[in-house]
Design a protein around this motif. Structure first.
Motif, mmCIF file in Angstrom:
data_model
loop_
_atom_site.group_PDB
_atom_site.id
_atom_site.type_symbol
_atom_site.label_atom_id
_atom_site.label_comp_id
_atom_site.label_asym_id
_atom_site.label_seq_id
_atom_site.Cartn_x
_atom_site.Cartn_y
_atom_site.Cartn_z
ATOM 1 N N ARG A 80 0.812 -1.209 0.000
ATOM 2 C CA ARG A 80 0.000 0.000 0.000
ATOM 3 C C ARG A 80 0.846 1.260 0.000
ATOM 4 N N THR A 81 2.123 1.148 0.380
ATOM 5 C CA THR A 81 2.973 2.332 0.510
ATOM 6 C C THR A 81 4.392 2.018 0.082
ATOM 7 N N SER A 82 5.178 3.051 -0.125
ATOM 8 C CA SER A 82 6.592 2.902 -0.487
ATOM 9 C C SER A 82 7.459 3.507 0.607
ATOM 10 N N PRO A 83 8.715 3.078 0.723
ATOM 11 C CA PRO A 83 9.615 3.670 1.725
ATOM 12 C C PRO A 83 9.812 5.161 1.493
ATOM 13 N N ASP A 132 13.748 7.904 13.214
ATOM 14 C CA ASP A 132 13.268 8.339 11.905
ATOM 15 C C ASP A 132 12.172 7.392 11.416
ATOM 16 N N THR A 133 11.174 7.937 10.753
ATOM 17 C CA THR A 133 10.142 7.114 10.125
ATOM 18 C C THR A 133 10.599 6.800 8.706
ATOM 19 N N LEU A 134 11.047 5.555 8.506
ATOM 20 C CA LEU A 134 11.556 5.145 7.197
ATOM 21 C C LEU A 134 10.419 4.818 6.225
ATOM 22 N N ALA A 135 9.287 4.433 6.770
ATOM 23 C CA ALA A 135 8.082 4.175 5.963
ATOM 24 C C ALA A 135 6.889 4.221 6.910
ATOM 25 N N GLN A 136 5.744 4.612 6.419
ATOM 26 C CA GLN A 136 4.555 4.673 7.264
ATOM 27 C C GLN A 136 3.358 4.037 6.571
ATOM 28 N N GLY A 137 2.421 3.560 7.378
ATOM 29 C CA GLY A 137 1.258 2.875 6.817
ATOM 30 C C GLY A 137 1.623 1.585 6.114
ATOM 31 N N ILE A 138 2.525 0.786 6.718
ATOM 32 C CA ILE A 138 3.043 -0.402 6.034
ATOM 33 C C ILE A 138 2.190 -1.648 6.266
ATOM 34 N N GLU A 139 1.105 -1.531 7.032
ATOM 35 C CA GLU A 139 0.225 -2.675 7.257
ATOM 36 C C GLU A 139 -0.440 -3.094 5.948
ATOM 37 N N ASP A 140 -0.755 -4.397 5.842
ATOM 38 C CA ASP A 140 -1.326 -4.932 4.602
ATOM 39 C C ASP A 140 -2.697 -4.344 4.290
ATOM 40 N N ARG A 141 -3.498 -4.097 5.332
ATOM 41 C CA ARG A 141 -4.852 -3.620 5.121
ATOM 42 C C ARG A 141 -5.073 -2.299 5.846
ATOM 43 N N GLU A 142 -5.785 -1.414 5.189
ATOM 44 C CA GLU A 142 -6.065 -0.102 5.775
ATOM 45 C C GLU A 142 -6.968 -0.215 7.001
ATOM 46 N N ASP A 143 -7.794 -1.267 7.046
ATOM 47 C CA ASP A 143 -8.716 -1.443 8.170
ATOM 48 C C ASP A 143 -8.118 -2.311 9.282
ATOM 49 N N ASN A 144 -6.809 -2.376 9.357
ATOM 50 C CA ASN A 144 -6.116 -3.192 10.355
ATOM 51 C C ASN A 144 -6.508 -2.756 11.773
ATOM 52 N N THR A 145 -7.087 -3.668 12.543
ATOM 53 C CA THR A 145 -7.610 -3.351 13.872
ATOM 54 C C THR A 145 -7.243 -4.456 14.854
ATOM 55 N N THR A 146 -6.870 -4.072 16.062
ATOM 56 C CA THR A 146 -6.571 -5.048 17.110
ATOM 57 C C THR A 146 -7.609 -4.932 18.227
ATOM 58 N N ARG A 147 -8.041 -6.095 18.715
ATOM 59 C CA ARG A 147 -8.971 -6.148 19.838
ATOM 60 C C ARG A 147 -8.196 -6.501 21.108
#
Length: 333
Positions: A139-142, A211-226
């Motif tokens: 979903r994103t690039s470095p 430093d933030t080398l990349a952001q939003g690197i999760e596979d899914r945008e709706d990534n949620t933890t319970r």
């Protein structure tokens, strides 16, 4: 029981303690902050999930907050293992609440020394191979070159939530499991070589000056933890809403045909909707399992009687079973 309510003992006015999987800035810490008002509770960071269970069981903490499952990567095995409680170390711990947290991961580290050929998108970019002719596109690039990164640290759950990005830009790079994402950030900060990176939150980057080398690197945008909220023993005022959940564990005789199906029929017969099923090895007999079943309804506030009727029927089909807790369903709330 609403975890936001003020707690006090009749002869003890101390501020209640909430233990969470730390260090500070972990996703569990963020979940705890969202559940418990800062002016009414003290927070205590624990090193591991077992430490949270032990703090609650011993009475050192009124509540504990632990991750239970992720929408992308499934159940947190470490937490399931503790609920299995094969050695009866946590007999009084129950689940009294839950919390959901949107999780967006960053790759944190130290920017490498730039060369004239460095380019973020060239850092192990999605190159087709014989074994993977059509690789998934992250979903994103470095934001910076990752050529200097020799190892990645994080919690196993975080690795599982970022496989597409890691496979595209950091394929073959050593992965090191640690107790939490925030601990990974701490360790990267301590690495004087500057060749380590952590999967952690933006908050961890700010706290540890990484430093933030990349952001939003999760596979899914709706990534949620319970997350589950733990307490010692039962609170009679729990489950005040009409939308509730209950978690139980049980074992069956695997030699009996249809043993698991018979157990599940108890819930269907009482019109109770199952929301998840998990299992862990019993560690008594190879390839026999402890089952975890979560379903809609409350043992504590069971006006229709359907929940307790279903639980009473279990005895005919299981070897043993345990009620882990009932709580208000916060999904979508």
């Amino acid at each position: 029981m609403d975890p936001r309510s003020k707690l006090s003992n009749s002869d003890d006015t101390r501020t209640p303690i909430v233990s969470f999987l730390g260090p500070v800035s972990s996703y569990t810490h963020q979940a705890a902050l969202g559940c418990f008002e800062a002016d009414r509770y003290d927070y205590k960071a624990e090193i591991t999930i077992p430490d949270v269970f032990e703090a609650v069981q011993s009475g050192g903490s009124e509540f504990g907050v632990v991750p239970f499952e992720n929408s992308t990567n499934g159940a947190v095995v470490f937490t399931l293992e503790l609920f299995a409680d094969r050695h009866h170390r946590y007999p009084d711990i129950t689940v009294c609440g839950e919390a959901y947290l949107d999780v967006s991961h960053c790759l944190l580290g130290k920017k490498g020394v730039k060369s004239s050929t460095d380019s973020p998108v060239m850092s192990g970019a999605c190159t087709p191979t014989m074994s993977s002719p059509d690789p998934l596109k992250p979903r994103t690039s470095p934001l910076y070159s990752l050529d200097h990164v020799k190892r990645i640290l994080s919690h196993p759950q975080a690795f599982g939530q970022c496989e597409t990005f890691l496979g595209a830009y950091l394929k073959g790079v050593e992965r090191i499991d640690v107790s939490s994402t925030s601990r990974a950030a701490e360790m990267v900060k301590e690495d004087t070589t500057g060749t380590s990176a952590a999967i952690a939150s933006k908050l961890a980057a700010n706290i540890h000056d990484l430093d933030t080398l990349a952001q939003g690197i999760e596979d899914r945008e709706d990534n949620t933890t319970r997350f589950f909220i733990l307490r010692k023993r039962t609170n009679g005022s729990a489950c005040k809403t009409s939308k509730t959940k209950t978690l139980i564990t049980f074992t069956v005789d695997h030699r009996t045909p249809g043993a698991l199906a018979s157990v599940l029929q108890c819930f269907q017969a009482n019109c109770l909707n199952l929301t998840s099923i998990n299992s862990r090895p019993t560690r008594v007999v190879p390839f026999q399992y402890i089952f975890f079943v979560e379903f809609e309804g409350s043992k504590l506030n069971d006006q229709s009687g359907r929940v307790n009727k279903a639980l009473s029927a279990l005895g005919e089909y299981v070897q043993d079973w345990r009620w882990i807790g009932s709580w208000d369903d916060r999904l979508g709330g």
